[in-house]
Design a protein around this motif. Structure first.
Motif, PDB file in Angstrom:
ATOM      1  N   GLU A 134       3.752   9.050  -2.628  1.00 51.74           N
ATOM      2  CA  GLU A 134       3.114  10.251  -2.067  1.00 51.74           C
ATOM      3  C   GLU A 134       3.156  10.224  -0.542  1.00 51.74           C
ATOM      4  O   GLU A 134       3.338  11.247   0.098  1.00 51.74           O
ATOM      5  N   CYS A 189      11.255   6.309  -5.353  1.00 52.44           N
ATOM      6  CA  CYS A 189      11.250   7.475  -4.487  1.00 52.44           C
ATOM      7  C   CYS A 189      12.671   7.906  -4.125  1.00 52.44           C
ATOM      8  O   CYS A 189      12.970   9.098  -4.034  1.00 52.44           O
ATOM      9  N   ARG A 228       4.605   2.591 -15.135  1.00 46.10           N
ATOM     10  CA  ARG A 228       3.767   1.502 -14.621  1.00 46.10           C
ATOM     11  C   ARG A 228       4.314   0.105 -14.907  1.00 46.10           C
ATOM     12  O   ARG A 228       4.231  -0.783 -14.065  1.00 46.10           O
ATOM     13  N   MET A 239       8.464   1.020  -5.379  1.00 45.34           N
ATOM     14  CA  MET A 239       8.067   2.387  -5.026  1.00 45.34           C
ATOM     15  C   MET A 239       9.184   3.096  -4.263  1.00 45.34           C
ATOM     16  O   MET A 239       9.469   4.266  -4.485  1.00 45.34           O
ATOM     17  N   LYS A 253       3.817   7.526 -11.934  1.00 45.18           N
ATOM     18  CA  LYS A 253       3.350   6.142 -11.778  1.00 45.18           C
ATOM     19  C   LYS A 253       2.720   5.609 -13.064  1.00 45.18           C
ATOM     20  O   LYS A 253       2.800   4.422 -13.362  1.00 45.18           O
ATOM     21  N   ARG A 307       0.829  -1.209   0.000  1.00 43.21           N
ATOM     22  CA  ARG A 307       0.000   0.000   0.000  1.00 43.21           C
ATOM     23  C   ARG A 307       0.874   1.275   0.000  1.00 43.21           C
ATOM     24  O   ARG A 307       0.376   2.372  -0.200  1.00 43.21           O
ATOM     25  N   THR A 356       5.778  15.893  -5.645  1.00 42.18           N
ATOM     26  CA  THR A 356       4.605  15.142  -5.145  1.00 42.18           C
ATOM     27  C   THR A 356       3.447  15.284  -6.130  1.00 42.18           C
ATOM     28  O   THR A 356       2.722  14.331  -6.393  1.00 42.18           O
ATOM     29  N   ASP A 382       6.008  -4.580  -4.792  1.00 41.53           N
ATOM     30  CA  ASP A 382       5.547  -3.241  -5.210  1.00 41.53           C
ATOM     31  C   ASP A 382       6.164  -2.172  -4.310  1.00 41.53           C
ATOM     32  O   ASP A 382       6.604  -1.127  -4.776  1.00 41.53           O
ATOM     33  N   ALA A 383       6.168  -2.476  -2.992  1.00 44.31           N
ATOM     34  CA  ALA A 383       6.735  -1.515  -2.039  1.00 44.31           C
ATOM     35  C   ALA A 383       8.205  -1.256  -2.364  1.00 44.31           C
ATOM     36  O   ALA A 383       8.672  -0.111  -2.348  1.00 44.31           O
ATOM     37  N   ASP A 411       2.889   4.242  -1.011  1.00 40.82           N
ATOM     38  CA  ASP A 411       2.903   5.037  -2.227  1.00 40.82           C
ATOM     39  C   ASP A 411       3.959   6.136  -2.056  1.00 40.82           C
ATOM     40  O   ASP A 411       4.105   6.663  -0.948  1.00 40.82           O
ATOM     41  N   ILE A 421       3.628  12.733  -8.920  1.00 45.46           N
ATOM     42  CA  ILE A 421       3.665  11.283  -8.631  1.00 45.46           C
ATOM     43  C   ILE A 421       2.635  10.484  -9.451  1.00 45.46           C
ATOM     44  O   ILE A 421       2.997   9.468 -10.042  1.00 45.46           O
ATOM     45  N   PRO A 422       1.368  10.920  -9.539  1.00 44.55           N
ATOM     46  CA  PRO A 422       0.423  10.114 -10.346  1.00 44.55           C
ATOM     47  C   PRO A 422       0.902   9.965 -11.794  1.00 44.55           C
ATOM     48  O   PRO A 422       0.805   8.884 -12.384  1.00 44.55           O
TER      49      PRO A 422
END
Ligand code: SF4
Ligand code: SF4
Length: 244
Positions: free
Chosen positions: A9, A49, A123, A45, A119, A5, A112, A41-42, A7, A115-116
């Motif tokens: 962000e 980051c 992807r 990410m 991603k 989970r 920030t 996934d973590a 992210d 970020i979307p």
């Protein structure tokens, strides 16, 4: 509940709120209870980051991820102690890197907001599974992330083509499109998260949404020039004035 989970962000928000370091603990890789294996996934990410942090001049060592089981209390204590020592040697966030408070705040806000978009662009890579520790550092290169920010895409609505159908306005996930009935639509660049939904949503016969990269976005059309006068309306007006 799951490190999947996590992210970027959340991580950047922690730094924005003044944290000097962020540690993420996940279950051991390949020991996830779920088919999703969110810890991979973590990991991706966090690697992303860390490169973003490097891009804005922050030391990526301020962000760490480690995988361990709930039975490895001693390992957890050792890892946390080591991380705390590391962060202490780096000093307070920003000061340690000689970045002023205001500059740091605006840099964190700027990345920030993207970020979307990042991603979406990354992807495929973010969905991959890294099996070897040696792959971690080179998974995202600094050049790749610098290029990503240099060539960031913006979206613009061509005022000569927009037909005020309102489709993009309804589909924009962050209400970044300003418009209404018979109003040429415009994109609020401050709110736009560059998801590209409006580009896909605009009917091909109008083709009003444009992708822009490497050059500034044209300024929005002034509010007083946004009203579209339809031909039928124009004709009605002409007929009624001819009548009189
Ligand atoms: S790209 Fe378009 S749909 Fe997506 S946030 Fe920006 S204005 Fe909205
Ligand atoms: S979908 Fe296209 S034509 Fe319709 S309002 Fe949006 S930009 Fe204008």
């Amino acid at each position: 509940m799951c490190s999947g989970r996590v992210d970027p962000e959340f991580l950047l928000r922690a730094f924005s709120k003044g944290m000097d370091g962020v540690f993420i603990g996940g279950c051991r890789l390949n020991e996830c209870n779920y088919v999703t294996h969110g810890n991979y996934d973590a990991l991706n990410m966090v690697l992303l980051c860390r490169k973003i942090m490097e891009h804005i001049g922050l030391n990526p060592e301020r962000l760490r991820i480690e995988f361990m089981s709930s039975g490895e209390g001693i390992l957890l204590a050792e890892v946390i102690n080591d991380f705390v020592k590391k962060v202490e040697t780096l000093g307070p966030l920003g000061k340690g890197e000689e970045i002023g408070e205001d500059e740091l705040k605006s840099k964190l806000e700027e990345v920030t907001r993207l970020i979307p978009y990042i991603k979406i662009v990354k992807r495929e890579k973010l969905a991959s599974r890294l099996e070897k520790v040696e792959e971690y550092d080179r998974f995202f290169s600094s050049e790749e992330i610098d290029k990503l920010f240099r060539e960031v895409i913006s979206y613009h609505i061509d005022p000569d083509k927009c037909q005020a159908c309102m489709i993009c306005l309804r589909k924009c996930p962050v209400e970044a499109i300003i418009g209404g009935k018979n109003q040429i639509h415009v994109i609020d660049q401050e709110k736009c998260i560059k998801c590209g939904t409006c580009l896909e949503a605009c009917p091909p016969r109008f083709d009003a949404v444009k992708e822009i990269s490497g050059k500034p976005v044209p300024p929005p059309i002034p509010e007083e020039k946004r009203t579209i006068v339809r031909k039928s309306k124009k004709n009605e007006d002409l007929t009624s004035s001819a009548h009189f």
